[in-house]
Design an enzyme around this catalytic site. Structure first.
Site: not given
Ligand code: AMP
Ligand code: MG
Length: 501
Positions: A94, A96-97, A116, A129, A179, A258-259
């Site tokens: 989900g 997360g940030r 973001k 976050g 974004r 998820d990306n």
């Molecule tokens: P990412 O690797 O950036 O695609 O993130 C994978 C997951 O981790 C996604 O659900 C992001 O929202 C969450 N996420 C990454 N960095 C953070 C952060 N600093 N705080 C909260 N959620 C994060």
């Molecule tokens: Mg991501």
């Protein structure tokens, strides 16, 4: 309980995605940051999506895009998704940030606006976050560079900084990127509702994509046929996207499901890299020890992600017959191969895709790999060499510039002879000029981003502005910044970019 941030007047946003089904998103207020400052603003994009460019110069906009205020009449949301990370089911992830502020319309085109790094959400899990300045600046510049290169991508509207400390491998400072994209829906959104046995939400999601984003699918298909048609569309767009990346020498770095954008946009710029030397198994993500997301793995990993999407979509079908979905997946390999051939034929000036041009393309990739040639510069030197030649006769023997990039071995000589025989255009200048509009002088290499980051961390966004200017017109030579086109400093190899951002 912390009080909600103040509401300020400003553009009126819709919340089309969140209102499509109650399970899609939860309302979340951003968490304010101290001493928010503008770093970069993209007036042209504001105008293109239907936001008044003047709004980007208001104090209210700074407050909203820093997460220190919310807009009247719109409520930010965080969306829920799940996904596969590094080949394994990772469960619920989900936003997360990320916070979806809402959508804006211009000329019938809807654009979503997302912050973001605006603080904790119910999906933050162990995270804070936040996003750091380093990765936010990389995302801003990379997405804008990608757009200029004609590759589907999310865009960057603004970058706001704050001295708020953020702990990563070291303590850094916070930034918030705004974004935009027609939609931030990911494969993982579908996987979430399939995995959690929420067929109503899954069908609502399919309907949202097929009525809002690809209305032809919503109009022309219903039921299981609509699901298969949607998968085929995503297969095609994803194949085209990864073909763009391979042609540009771009490594995404974290191709988890998820990306993956449902629209085939480049999404979630993290440890990405435009390769310097063309190394087929190059790994840009320091955290990717097994090389799952190495440059030459990207096409097959995108195909793997499409299979995960197909499995999720199958949960929305009435029939048990998976053949239509399997058929859609089978379209990936030929569509990718054709997209890459077309893209590379354009980059090499080979015209029509046929057996000869396909052979020349394969051999060109082999030559790049064998020489460890600089990916971007080799294509550009080829373009410049043709542009600057007096006539075809002057090109009969392998030009020095090409020898400098690829070496002077027999395979290079043979490629050159065969390419010369294939280039059937009036003049090398005309061909070269056309190629100079396709093969950029400048891409956002890691060391260039690092220079901008080092200056920005000291409060100076001058380098970032210069880089952005160059990347907005990457086909021009920009003599003042020629070193960014020609030299890769030795320290670039020691830069290590990981998922931590
Ligand atoms: P990412 O690797 O950036 O695609 O993130 C994978 C997951 O981790 C996604 O659900 C992001 O929202 C969450 N996420 C990454 N960095 C953070 C952060 N600093 N705080 C909260 N959620 C994060
Ligand atoms: Mg991501």
């Amino acid at each position: 309980m912390t009080p909600s941030p103040p509401r300020v007047p400003g553009p009126q946003l819709g919340q089309r995605y969140a209102s499509a089904h109650p399970a899609f998103a939860v309302q979340v207020d951003p968490t304010p940051v101290p001493q928010a400052r503008w770093a970069l603003r993209n007036e042209a994009l504001a105008d293109a999506v239907g936001l008044p460019a003047s709004w980007l110069h208001s104090d209210a906009a700074l407050d909203v895009l820093a997460g220190n205020a919310t807009l009247e009449y719109s409520a930010p949301v965080a969306t829920v998704y799940s996904g596969h990370q590094f080949g394994h089911w990772a469960g619920q992830l989900g936003d997360g940030r990320a916070l979806l502020l809402g959508d804006v319309r211009r000329d019938g085109q809807r654009t979503e606006i997302q912050l973001k790094g605006a603080g904790l959400t119910p999906f933050s899990r162990m995270g804070d976050g936040r996003a750091v300045l380093r990765s936010s600046l990389r995302e801003f510049l990379a997405s804008e560079a990608m757009a200029t290169l004609g590759v589907p991508t999310s865009r960057a509207l603004a970058l706001v900084t704050s001295p708020l400390p953020v702990r990563r491998e070291r303590v850094e400072t916070a930034a918030i990127v705004t974004r935009t994209a027609p939609s931030f829906v990911r494969f993982g959104h579908f996987e979430h509702f399939a995995h959690h046995h929420q067929p109503d939400a899954l069908r609502a999601l399919i309907d949202h994509v097929c009525t809002d984003l690809w209305p032809d699918l919503g109009r022309d298909f219903t039921g299981d046929e609509r699901v298969a048609a949607l998968l085929l569309r995503v297969v095609q767009r994803s194949a085209e996207l990864v073909a763009h990346w391979q042609a540009l020498g771009f490594c995404h770095g974290v191709l988890n499901t998820d990306n993956m954008s449902i629209l085939g946009l480049t999404l979630d710029y993290g440890p990405f890299q435009w390769m310097d030397a063309h190394v087929p198994n190059h790994i840009c993500n320091h955290s990717d020890q097994g090389g799952r997301y190495a440059y030459d793995q990207q096409p097959q990993v995108v195909a793997w992600n499409l299979q995960a999407l197909a499995v999720a979509l199958s949960a929305a079908c009435d029939s048990d017959d998976t053949e239509p979905l399997v058929q859609a997946l089978r379209a990936f390999a030929p569509h990718y191969a054709q997209s890459l051939r077309q893209g590379m034929a354009r980059k090499l000036g080979l015209g029509e895709v046929n057996e000869t041009s396909t052979g020349l393309i394969h051999r060109w990739f082999d030559l790049l790999a064998e020489a460890g040639a600089d990916h971007t510069r080799s294509h550009r030197r080829l373009s410049d060499t043709l542009r600057d030649a007096s006539d075809w006769a002057a090109l009969q023997s392998l030009p020095q510039a090409m020898q400098d990039e690829l070496g002077g071995g027999e395979a290079v000589q043979a490629w050159w002879r065969d390419a010369l025989a294939h280039w059937r255009v009036d003049s090398p200048q005309a061909l070269g000029q056309a190629l100079c509009q396709i093969n950029p002088c400048f891409v956002l290499r890691n060391h260039m981003a690092q220079e901008a980051i080092d200056a920005a961390e000291g409060g100076d966004f001058g380098v970032a502005e210069q880089l952005w200017t160059v990347l907005r017109t990457p086909f021009d030579e920009h003599p003042a910044h020629a070193r960014w086109a020609t030299e890769v400093p030795s320290w670039a190899a020691s830069l290590s970019i990981s998922c931590s951002s």
